[in-house]
Design a protein around this motif. Structure first.
Motif, PDB file in Angstrom:
ATOM      1  N   MET A  30       0.837  -1.199   0.000  1.00 23.87           N
ATOM      2  CA  MET A  30       0.000   0.000   0.000  1.00 23.87           C
ATOM      3  C   MET A  30       0.873   1.250   0.000  1.00 23.87           C
ATOM      4  O   MET A  30       1.949   1.261   0.566  1.00 23.87           O
ATOM      5  CB  MET A  30      -0.909   0.003   1.227  1.00 23.87           C
ATOM      6  N   ILE A  31       0.385   2.260  -0.665  1.00 23.37           N
ATOM      7  CA  ILE A  31       1.119   3.522  -0.712  1.00 23.37           C
ATOM      8  C   ILE A  31       0.445   4.481   0.264  1.00 23.37           C
ATOM      9  O   ILE A  31      -0.694   4.902   0.072  1.00 23.37           O
ATOM     10  CB  ILE A  31       1.108   4.121  -2.132  1.00 23.37           C
ATOM     11  N   LYS A  32       1.161   4.772   1.348  1.00 25.29           N
ATOM     12  CA  LYS A  32       0.591   5.633   2.388  1.00 25.29           C
ATOM     13  C   LYS A  32       1.464   6.855   2.600  1.00 25.29           C
ATOM     14  O   LYS A  32       2.689   6.775   2.483  1.00 25.29           O
ATOM     15  CB  LYS A  32       0.490   4.865   3.712  1.00 25.29           C
ATOM     16  N   ILE A  33       0.838   7.950   2.895  1.00 25.30           N
ATOM     17  CA  ILE A  33       1.581   9.173   3.184  1.00 25.30           C
ATOM     18  C   ILE A  33       1.159   9.677   4.560  1.00 25.30           C
ATOM     19  O   ILE A  33      -0.027   9.929   4.816  1.00 25.30           O
ATOM     20  CB  ILE A  33       1.316  10.249   2.112  1.00 25.30           C
ATOM     21  N   ASN A  34       2.138   9.774   5.455  1.00 23.72           N
ATOM     22  CA  ASN A  34       1.885  10.305   6.785  1.00 23.72           C
ATOM     23  C   ASN A  34       2.127  11.812   6.755  1.00 23.72           C
ATOM     24  O   ASN A  34       3.259  12.259   6.592  1.00 23.72           O
ATOM     25  CB  ASN A  34       2.818   9.624   7.794  1.00 23.72           C
ATOM     26  N   THR A  35       1.056  12.555   6.877  1.00 29.07           N
ATOM     27  CA  THR A  35       1.187  14.012   6.721  1.00 29.07           C
ATOM     28  C   THR A  35       2.012  14.642   7.842  1.00 29.07           C
ATOM     29  O   THR A  35       2.477  15.773   7.707  1.00 29.07           O
ATOM     30  CB  THR A  35      -0.205  14.678   6.667  1.00 29.07           C
TER      31      THR A  35
END
Ligand SMILES: [Zn+2]
Ligand SMILES: [Zn+2]
Length: 164
Positions: free
Chosen positions: A1-6
């Motif tokens: 999965m491609i996740k971005i932690n802001t």
């Protein structure tokens, strides 16, 4: 999965680069595509106020089946203008996998063609006209020209003979 932690995004855009298993595409079996390797993405994550803006590119090598000649050929699925906005994303981890998947699927041409001028398959003998010369076409031409014998006696010949 491609996740971005802001939480990891500061004042400057955060580069988000990596690869993803192509299985996330969930290609239907009749898609005419065989996946070749992983999805590569080069993204930039930017906070605009409370919102997360993701831009960049994504690409994937596939083997496609030409819809005209049915040969397999390598093809690149490339998305050059990834652009997604996630509202009120501040302080959250955002999963962008589904959006990247959709981008890649939308990059698929409606008709898969090995080359713009693919000659296809001969309807008569079934040879791939890109690599082989059709033999049945030759036969057809011969058969057509055979009945046209130019030296058939014409009724006008007799008439012109009567004139003198
Ligand atoms: Zn073709
Ligand atoms: Zn043929």
């Amino acid at each position: 999965m491609i996740k971005i932690n802001t939480n990891h995004i500061g004042d400057l855009p955060l580069p988000v680069n990596g690869t993803e298993e192509s299985a996330i595409l969930e290609l239907p079996e009749d898609s005419g595509l065989t996946v070749n390797g992983k999805i590569c993405y080069n993204l930039l994550a930017t906070m605009t106020g409370m919102d997360l803006l993701v831009t960049g590119t994504a690409r994937l090598d596939v083997i496609a089946e030409c819809g005209v000649c049915l040969e397999q050929f390598p093809m690149e699925l490339a998305v050059k203008d990834v652009c997604h906005l996630y509202e009120n994303a501040e302080g959250q981890e955002i999963n962008i996998t589904e959006d990247i998947r959709e981008d890649l699927l939308l990059a698929l041409p409606l008709v898969l063609k090995c080359s713009p001028d693919c000659k296809g398959i001969c309807a008569g003998c079934g040879v791939n006209l890109n690599t082989e010369k059709c033999s049945c076409g030759k036969k057809k031409k011969k058969a057509k020209s055979e009945p046209e014998k130019p030296d058939e006696p014409s009724p006008w010949d007799a008439l012109s003979a009567l004139k003198f």
